[in-house]
Design an enzyme around this catalytic site. Structure first.
Site, short mmCIF file in Angstrom:
data_model
loop_
_atom_site.label_atom_id
_atom_site.label_comp_id
_atom_site.label_asym_id
_atom_site.label_seq_id
_atom_site.Cartn_x
_atom_site.Cartn_y
_atom_site.Cartn_z
N SER A 122 93.75 30.10 51.45
CA SER A 122 94.74 30.58 50.49
C SER A 122 95.57 29.42 49.96
CB SER A 122 95.68 31.59 51.17
OG SER A 122 96.83 31.86 50.40
N TYR A 147 100.80 34.31 58.42
CA TYR A 147 99.62 34.36 57.55
C TYR A 147 99.30 32.97 57.02
CZ TYR A 147 96.94 35.31 53.26
OH TYR A 147 96.00 35.31 52.25
#
Length: 286
Positions: free
Chosen positions: A178, A191
């Site tokens: 990401s 995350y």
């Protein structure tokens, strides 16, 4: 190809893991005007988190290019059926496997079922992920921390370990990281930490497997319109998702899938240990 402007994104909220069929507007996962040309003819791809979002778009594009597909998902059965139908629309087989990737035994059993069905694995896409918004590190419980890491990075190790004996020279591993791995996220600390770990895992595994001639690369999407968004954030934040990047909109899954196709195909024959960045124009120097 249709994209979605910010003003089209309706305020909405779901429970994790989120359902694509409930989203408004619906994410764009296929462009029928783009025809396949056999880049993955007769290959077998295993995609975790393949029921919806980026995983669905990748599964459909791989099928269009000639691959049979196995998708792993948690419990979003309606979304998984839609993905299966879309894969079969392009004349390829689709095996659906429901279970929790935070369990190593399930990861092993999923790989076993794929190899019993198709005989081998040519492409492993580690894509399953979860995220929970937390305003403070004090709000992140140990249970949440362990769940996020076991889903987002431990499962990547487990699937590679199980799949590797069934992968031959020329195979590919593609990991979903990401943009948050590079710039961090104040409200997704656990995350983004797992996504940073995925970058390091990709580079390390690429070095480890280079003599076996197995490519290992990653894709680091920016803000993409997937079920994880309404399942993670409040309605106002959902309606503004993607507004902060230079392109001023969220990306569609169909805009990300070609990065995975490139890394899965012979087009990327001279690349391993690398990360592609479909993120709407954010420069992260990673």
């Amino acid at each position: 190809m249709k994209t979605v402007n910010i003003e089209e994104q309706k305020p909405q909220q779901q429970e994790l893991p989120g359902d694509e069929h409930k989203m408004e507007p619906q994410p764009v996962y296929d462009n029928p005007e783009v025809k396949g040309c056999g880049k993955l003819k007769n290959k077998v791809a295993l995609i975790t988190g393949g029921d919806s979002g980026i995983g669905r778009a990748v599964a459909v594009l791989f099928a269009k290019e000639g691959a049979d597909v196995a998708i792993v998902y948690l419990n979003e059965h309606e979304d998984a059926r839609k993905t299966q139908q879309s894969v079969e629309h392009y004349g390829r087989k689709c095996l659906t496997l429901a279970g929790n990737v935070d369990n190593e035994d399930f990861c092993r059993s999923a790989v076993k079922e794929v190899t019993e069905t198709f005989g081998h694995i040519d492409i492993l896409v580690n894509n399953a992920a979860m995220q929970v918004e937390s305003k403070s590190i004090e709000d992140i419980s140990t249970d949440q921390l362990v769940k996020t890491f076991s889903t987002n990075i431990f499962s990547y190790f487990w699937f590679v370990k199980a799949a590797l004996p069934h992968m031959k020279e020329g195979s590919s591993v593609i990991n979903s990281t990401s943009v948050t791995a590079y710039r961090g996220s104040s409200h997704l600390m656990d995350y983004s930490s797992t996504k940073g770990a995925i970058v390091a895992f990709t580079r390390s595994l690429a070095s480890n497997l280079v003599d076996k001639k197995i490519k290992v690369n990653a894709v680091a999407p920016g803000p993409i319109w997937t079920p994880l968004i309404p399942a993670s954030f409040d309605p106002e934040r959902v309606s503004e998702h993607g507004s902060s990047v230079p392109m001023k909109r969220a990306g569609q899954p169909v805009e990300v899938a070609p990065s995975y196709l490139f890394l899965a195909s012979e087009d990327s024959s001279y690349m391993t240990g690398q990360v592609l960045h479909p993120n709407g124009g954010e420069i992260i120097n990673g």
